[in-house]
Motif scaffolding. Structure first.
Motif, PDB file in Angstrom:
ATOM      1  N   TRP A   2       0.830  -1.212   0.000  1.00  0.00           N
ATOM      2  CA  TRP A   2       0.000   0.000   0.000  1.00  0.00           C
ATOM      3  C   TRP A   2       0.862   1.259   0.000  1.00  0.00           C
ATOM      4  CZ3 TRP A   2      -0.440   4.291   3.038  1.00  0.00           C
ATOM      5  CH2 TRP A   2      -1.564   5.107   2.824  1.00  0.00           C
ATOM      6  N   ARG A   3       0.410   2.269  -0.754  1.00  0.00           N
ATOM      7  CA  ARG A   3       1.072   3.570  -0.773  1.00  0.00           C
ATOM      8  C   ARG A   3       0.027   4.675  -0.748  1.00  0.00           C
ATOM      9  NH1 ARG A   3       4.365   0.511   0.332  1.00  0.00           N
ATOM     10  NH2 ARG A   3       6.514   0.294  -0.421  1.00  0.00           N
ATOM     11  N   ARG A   6      -1.251   8.777  -1.427  1.00  0.00           N
ATOM     12  CA  ARG A   6      -1.323   9.573  -2.652  1.00  0.00           C
ATOM     13  C   ARG A   6       0.020  10.192  -3.019  1.00  0.00           C
ATOM     14  NH1 ARG A   6      -7.134  12.812  -3.000  1.00  0.00           N
ATOM     15  NH2 ARG A   6      -8.420  10.946  -3.331  1.00  0.00           N
ATOM     16  N   ARG A   7       0.872  10.399  -2.026  1.00  0.00           N
ATOM     17  CA  ARG A   7       2.221  10.906  -2.303  1.00  0.00           C
ATOM     18  C   ARG A   7       3.208   9.785  -2.590  1.00  0.00           C
ATOM     19  NH1 ARG A   7       3.736  15.507   2.114  1.00  0.00           N
ATOM     20  NH2 ARG A   7       5.825  14.888   1.435  1.00  0.00           N
ATOM     21  N   GLY A   8       2.714   8.565  -2.681  1.00  0.00           N
ATOM     22  CA  GLY A   8       3.568   7.445  -3.013  1.00  0.00           C
ATOM     23  C   GLY A   8       4.371   6.905  -1.857  1.00  0.00           C
ATOM     24  N   LEU A   9       3.949   7.190  -0.619  1.00  0.00           N
ATOM     25  CA  LEU A   9       4.680   6.771   0.565  1.00  0.00           C
ATOM     26  C   LEU A   9       3.958   5.645   1.298  1.00  0.00           C
ATOM     27  CD1 LEU A   9       5.612  10.262   2.079  1.00  0.00           C
ATOM     28  CD2 LEU A   9       7.164   8.691   0.901  1.00  0.00           C
ATOM     29  N   PRO A  10       4.720   4.732   1.915  1.00  0.00           N
ATOM     30  CA  PRO A  10       4.089   3.816   2.860  1.00  0.00           C
ATOM     31  C   PRO A  10       3.694   4.583   4.112  1.00  0.00           C
ATOM     32  CG  PRO A  10       6.455   3.595   2.975  1.00  0.00           C
ATOM     33  CD  PRO A  10       6.175   4.558   1.849  1.00  0.00           C
ATOM     34  N   VAL A  11       3.055   3.923   5.046  1.00  0.00           N
ATOM     35  CA  VAL A  11       2.759   4.565   6.327  1.00  0.00           C
ATOM     36  C   VAL A  11       4.078   4.961   6.986  1.00  0.00           C
ATOM     37  CG1 VAL A  11       1.807   4.239   8.627  1.00  0.00           C
ATOM     38  CG2 VAL A  11       0.614   3.295   6.637  1.00  0.00           C
ATOM     39  N   VAL A  12       4.184   6.205   7.407  1.00  0.00           N
ATOM     40  CA  VAL A  12       5.381   6.699   8.097  1.00  0.00           C
ATOM     41  C   VAL A  12       5.234   6.368   9.573  1.00  0.00           C
ATOM     42  CG1 VAL A  12       6.768   8.731   8.663  1.00  0.00           C
ATOM     43  CG2 VAL A  12       5.694   8.533   6.393  1.00  0.00           C
ATOM     44  N   ASN A  13       6.116   5.521  10.084  1.00  0.00           N
ATOM     45  CA  ASN A  13       6.002   5.026  11.452  1.00  0.00           C
ATOM     46  C   ASN A  13       6.832   5.867  12.418  1.00  0.00           C
ATOM     47  OD1 ASN A  13       4.259   2.871  10.837  1.00  0.00           O
ATOM     48  ND2 ASN A  13       5.977   1.574  10.235  1.00  0.00           N
ATOM     49  N   VAL A  14       6.174   6.741  13.164  1.00  0.00           N
ATOM     50  CA  VAL A  14       6.837   7.538  14.202  1.00  0.00           C
ATOM     51  C   VAL A  14       6.709   6.750  15.501  1.00  0.00           C
ATOM     52  CG1 VAL A  14       6.938   9.769  15.363  1.00  0.00           C
ATOM     53  CG2 VAL A  14       6.282   9.650  12.956  1.00  0.00           C
ATOM     54  N   ALA A  15       7.618   5.788  15.669  1.00  0.00           N
ATOM     55  CA  ALA A  15       7.491   4.820  16.756  1.00  0.00           C
ATOM     56  C   ALA A  15       7.894   5.411  18.104  1.00  0.00           C
ATOM     57  CB  ALA A  15       8.340   3.585  16.450  1.00  0.00           C
ATOM     58  N   GLY A  16       7.412   4.753  19.164  1.00  0.00           N
ATOM     59  CA  GLY A  16       7.699   5.153  20.536  1.00  0.00           C
ATOM     60  C   GLY A  16       6.461   4.949  21.381  1.00  0.00           C
TER      61      GLY A  16
END
Length: 313
Positions: free
Chosen positions: A147-148, A150-160
Motif C-alpha cells: 500500500w502507498r 497519494r504521495r507514493g509513501l508507505p505509512v510513516v512510522n513515528v514509533a515510541g
C-alpha cells in the motif's frame, strides 16, 4: 497549508499528551509557522463532534483535501475481523482509517501502537490488534505491505511509547513542507532512528567496563542484569532529552525498547536473559565471540574511579 486530521484508535492518547511538551518546534509553532491546518484533533479541537462527522464525510467524498492523516493507537480488528470492539457510531474505526488513508497525501502512525500494534498487540492480544502497515515485526497490518498513499509513501512510522515529541513535530513539519524523508526498513524516519539510545547515555563508561547494577536507580550499567534495551534500540532519548532534562536511563530505569516492533517483549522487562554470563541479545553490531573475550577483560581493567562509583563511595 497542509491539512491534518488526527484520529485516535485502540485506546491510546499518549502521543496527544506528549506532543504538548514539544519545543522544537512546539505544537503551537507547528500550527502557526509550519503551514499546517489541523482540521481535527480529538482532544484539542473545540468544535462539537458533529464537526468531526462532517469533516469525515467531506474527506471521504473528496470534497475536503486531506494532506496528512495521523493515527494514534493500535488497530483493533476483533471480533472475527469486524473491528467492532473499537467503533464510532456503529462504524469500526479500522474501516474509518481505511477510508481516510485512501484519500490522504501521507499517513503517519503516531506511536508504536499505531505503527506495529504495541502494547495492545502483546500476547494474548484479545483485541486482535495490529499496526497500520505492520503486525509487530511482520509487514502487513491493516493495510497491505504494498500500500502507498497519494504521495507514493508507505505509512510513516513515528514509533515510541509514547513517541518522542520532537520526532512527532519535526516529522510533521517536514511532511507539511514537502520534504523527502528517508525511511528505514521499518518505515521510520531515518533522521530519528539511526542511532541507539545507548549513545549519549550517562552510563556508557560503566557499560564498557562491565560495572553492573542489580537494582534500578543506581549509577552503573543497566544492560547486563536489568534488561536495558538501550544498546539495541534506535531512538533519540539520550541525544534529545525529554523536556530537555532527562530520559529513562538517566533516571535509573532501563530502556524498554519502546520504538521496536516487538515492544513490549514477552519477558521480564527488568531482567536480562543470559547464557552463562553473556546476554542472549547483544548490542547492535557486536560479535558474540569478541564480546565474550572483551567481557572477561573489561571489569579487571576498570579504573578505580569507576569501581568506586559502583560502590557509591
Amino acid at each position: 497549508m497542509a491539512t491534518l486530521f488526527w484520529l485516535q484508535t485502540g485506546a491510546c492518547g499518549g502521543e496527544s499528551l506528549t506532543i504538548l511538551s514539544a519545543e522544537a518546534p512546539s505544537l503551537e509553532h507547528l500550527l502557526s509557522d509550519c503551514g499546517i491546518d489541523m482540521l481535527w484533533h480529538p482532544s484539542l479541537s473545540h468544535q462539537p463532534m458533529r464537526h468531526h462527522d462532517e469533516l469525515y464525510r467531506s474527506i471521504v467524498a473528496d470534497e475536503q483535501a486531506l494532506d496528512i492523516l495521523c493515527v494514534e493507537g493500535s488497530i483493533v480488528t476483533a471480533p472475527r475481523g469486524t473491528g467492532l470492539y473499537d467503533s464510532y457510531r456503529g462504524t469500526a474505526k479500522m474501516d474509518m482509517v481505511r477510508e481516510l488513508a485512501q484519500r490522504a497525501g501521507v499517513v503517519v502512525a503516531m506511536g508504536t501502537c499505531a505503527a506495529f500494534g504495541g502494547v495492545h498487540a502483546a500476547a494474548p492480544n484479545p483485541g486482535d490488534c495490529v499496526g497500520l502497515q505492520f503486525d509487530r515485526d511482520r509487514p502487513g497490518g491493516l493495510l497491505p505491505r504494498e500500500w502507498r498513499s497519494r504521495r507514493g509513501l508507505p505509512v510513516v512510522n513515528v514509533a515510541g511509547c509514547p513517541a518522542h515529541p520532537h520526532t512527532m513535530t519535526q516529522t510533521l513539519a517536514g511532511l507539511a513542507a514537502g520534504w523527502s524523508l528517508p525511511l528505514d526498513e521499518l518505515n521510520r524516519p531515518q533522521a530519528f532512528f539511526n542511532t541507539v539510545v545507548h549513545q549519549g547515555c550517562t552510563r556508557n563508561e560503566y557499560h564498557e567496563y562491565d560495572i553492573e547494577e542489580l537494582e534500578p536507580g543506581g549509577r552503573a550499567c543497566l544492560f547486563f542484569n536489568l534488561g536495558c534495551q538501550g544498546p539495541m534500540t534506535q531512538a533519540v532519548c539520550n541525544s534529545d532529552l525529554w523536556n530537555g532534562v532527562s530520559s529513562k536511563t538517566r533516571a535509573g530505569v532501563p530502556c524498554f525498547g519502546c520504538t521496536s516492533p516487538n515492544f513490549p517483549r514477552d519477558a521480564d522487562l527488568f531482567a536480562t536473559p543470559k547464557v552463562g554470563e553473556i546476554p542472549v541479545q547483544l548490542p547492535l553490531g557486536v560479535e558474540r565471540s569478541r564480546y565474550m573475550a572483551y567481557k572477561n577483560l573489561a571489569r579487571a581493567a576498570a579504573p578505580a574511579r569507576v569501581r568506586n562509583k559502583e560502590m557509591d563511595v
